[in-house]
Enzyme design. Structure first.
Site, PDB file in Angstrom:
ATOM      1  N   GLY A 189       3.450  66.053  -0.550  1.00 36.39           N
ATOM      2  CA  GLY A 189       1.857  65.939  -1.028  1.00 36.39           C
ATOM      3  C   GLY A 189       1.501  64.155  -0.054  1.00 36.39           C
ATOM      4  O   GLY A 189       1.991  64.067   0.019  1.00 36.39           O
ATOM      5  N   ASP A 203      11.549  77.059   4.878  1.00 40.57           N
ATOM      6  CA  ASP A 203      11.197  75.509   3.990  1.00 40.57           C
ATOM      7  C   ASP A 203      11.006  75.654   2.407  1.00 40.57           C
ATOM      8  O   ASP A 203      10.820  76.703   2.294  1.00 40.57           O
ATOM      9  CB  ASP A 203       9.892  74.682   4.726  1.00 40.57           C
ATOM     10  N   HIS A 204      12.015  75.355   2.268  1.00 41.11           N
ATOM     11  CA  HIS A 204      12.624  75.057   0.693  1.00 41.11           C
ATOM     12  C   HIS A 204      12.762  77.131   0.150  1.00 41.11           C
ATOM     13  O   HIS A 204      11.843  77.561  -0.161  1.00 41.11           O
ATOM     14  CB  HIS A 204      11.449  74.940   0.341  1.00 41.11           C
ATOM     15  N   GLY A 206       6.416  64.166   4.800  1.00 43.89           N
ATOM     16  CA  GLY A 206       6.168  62.758   5.831  1.00 43.89           C
ATOM     17  C   GLY A 206       5.194  62.318   5.486  1.00 43.89           C
ATOM     18  O   GLY A 206       4.631  61.246   6.117  1.00 43.89           O
ATOM     19  N   THR A 207       4.267  62.995   5.148  1.00 46.66           N
ATOM     20  CA  THR A 207       3.058  62.975   5.023  1.00 46.66           C
ATOM     21  C   THR A 207       2.608  61.277   4.262  1.00 46.66           C
ATOM     22  O   THR A 207       3.069  61.466   3.329  1.00 46.66           O
ATOM     23  CB  THR A 207       2.110  63.720   4.024  1.00 46.66           C
ATOM     24  N   ASN A 221       9.427  65.891   8.381  1.00 42.11           N
ATOM     25  CA  ASN A 221       8.675  67.490   8.195  1.00 42.11           C
ATOM     26  C   ASN A 221       7.094  66.719   7.680  1.00 42.11           C
ATOM     27  O   ASN A 221       7.169  65.939   7.004  1.00 42.11           O
ATOM     28  CB  ASN A 221       9.159  67.918   7.006  1.00 42.11           C
ATOM     29  N   THR A 245       1.333  68.218   4.760  1.00 41.74           N
ATOM     30  CA  THR A 245      -0.411  68.020   4.485  1.00 41.74           C
ATOM     31  C   THR A 245      -0.831  66.854   5.438  1.00 41.74           C
ATOM     32  O   THR A 245      -2.183  67.356   5.173  1.00 41.74           O
ATOM     33  CB  THR A 245       0.319  66.706   2.710  1.00 41.74           C
TER      34      THR A 245
END
Length: 287
Positions: A178, A84-85, A209-210, A229, A232
């Site tokens: 976040g 990821d990233h 996505g949080t 995704n 968090t």
């Protein structure tokens, strides 16, 4: 056996549902995610940030652990292990370590450099049977020290990156990593529609996505988002359940201090959160 993420995301795109990427941070995390996805018969992408990879002593450790767990737990649903990233160097390390998928985040480079590095990594990843995600327009918030301001990606730049043969694309549409602030303006669906039309129906990825309202998630999926995704949110419920266990004094009852007992409520909370997201994304029974 790990698979790359291409087939599961093409099926999601055509079936108008989302595949979850749940980020993992340790053995308990991985076990909880795999347990939930197997029970719900959902395909899953296990995301590993560079920071989490370092915390778990390196990508080779992560790959070995995940492959062994998939086998020993008898997991039957498709599982991709995805960086990821990733930096250029991180991508190279994960290719060597045996991941099945990588993300190269070149969004902080000029578009010319992003294109050049992405092109090289596409050829290398595909030669190894791996899938590759790229990014245009930085995602807001902070992840492993990388600060994104929540840019709206340029459709023309998205088209340039897509033309390199990537398998799925992360494009900034106002989403952030976040917890979302109270003054967040929401997702830019007009931008998402323009990006979708400019990128030849490639599966799109929604990072951060949080905290995005359920109705926005559903609309994003209808506009071409095939991968969402989550990180968090699982961290928050894990912390909440662990705090409750300790505040109730359960760590002082019998052998409640045993880490297997101490971490169990948090792991159960992650399982429950994963199941909730699988229902929301419409991917239950798609594995």
């Amino acid at each position: 056996m790990l698979v790359n993420a291409t087939e599961m995301l093409l099926k999601a795109r055509d079936g108008h549902y989302g595949v979850p990427q749940f980020n993992i941070n340790n053995l308990e995390w991985t076990k909880a995610v795999l347990t939930a996805c197997e029970e719900m018969k959902s395909p899953v992408i296990l995301g590993v940030s560079e920071g989490a990879g370092k915390y778990m002593t390196g990508y080779k450790t992560v790959a070995a652990m995940v492959k062994a767990m998939v086998e020993s737990m008898g997991i039957t649903v498709p599982v991709a292990l995805h960086l990821d990233h990733g930096s250029y160097e991180g991508c190279m390390a994960c290719i060597e370590a045996g991941f099945s998928s990588i993300m190269f985040d070149g969004s902080h480079y000029s578009i010319e450099e992003n294109v050049a590095k992405t092109k090289e990594l596409v050829e290398l990843a595909h030669s190894k049977g791996m899938s590759i995600e790229a990014e245009v327009g930085s995602i807001g918030g902070v992840e492993d020290g990388v600060v994104g301001t929540g840019e709206i990606a340029d459709p023309e730049e998205c088209a340039k990156i897509t033309a390199l043969g990537i398998d799925f694309l992360a494009a900034g549409i106002g989403n952030i990593h976040g917890v979302y602030p109270a003054n967040w303006k929401g997702l830019d669906f007009e931008a998402l529609d323009r990006i979708h039309k400019a990128t030849n129906n490639i599966p799109l990825v929604l990072h951060g996505g949080t905290g995005i309202p359920d109705e926005m998630i559903a609309k994003a999926i209808s506009l071409g988002v095939s991968k969402i995704n989550i990180n968090t949110e699982c961290q928050l419920v894990f912390a909440e359940a662990t705090r409750k266990y300790i505040e109730e004094g359960k760590d002082q009852q019998g052998k409640g201090f045993d880490p297997r007992k101490l971490l169990a409520p948090g792991a159960k909370a992650i399982e429950a959160k994963c199941k909730e997201k699988i229902e929301l994304f419409g991917c239950a029974g798609k594995g």
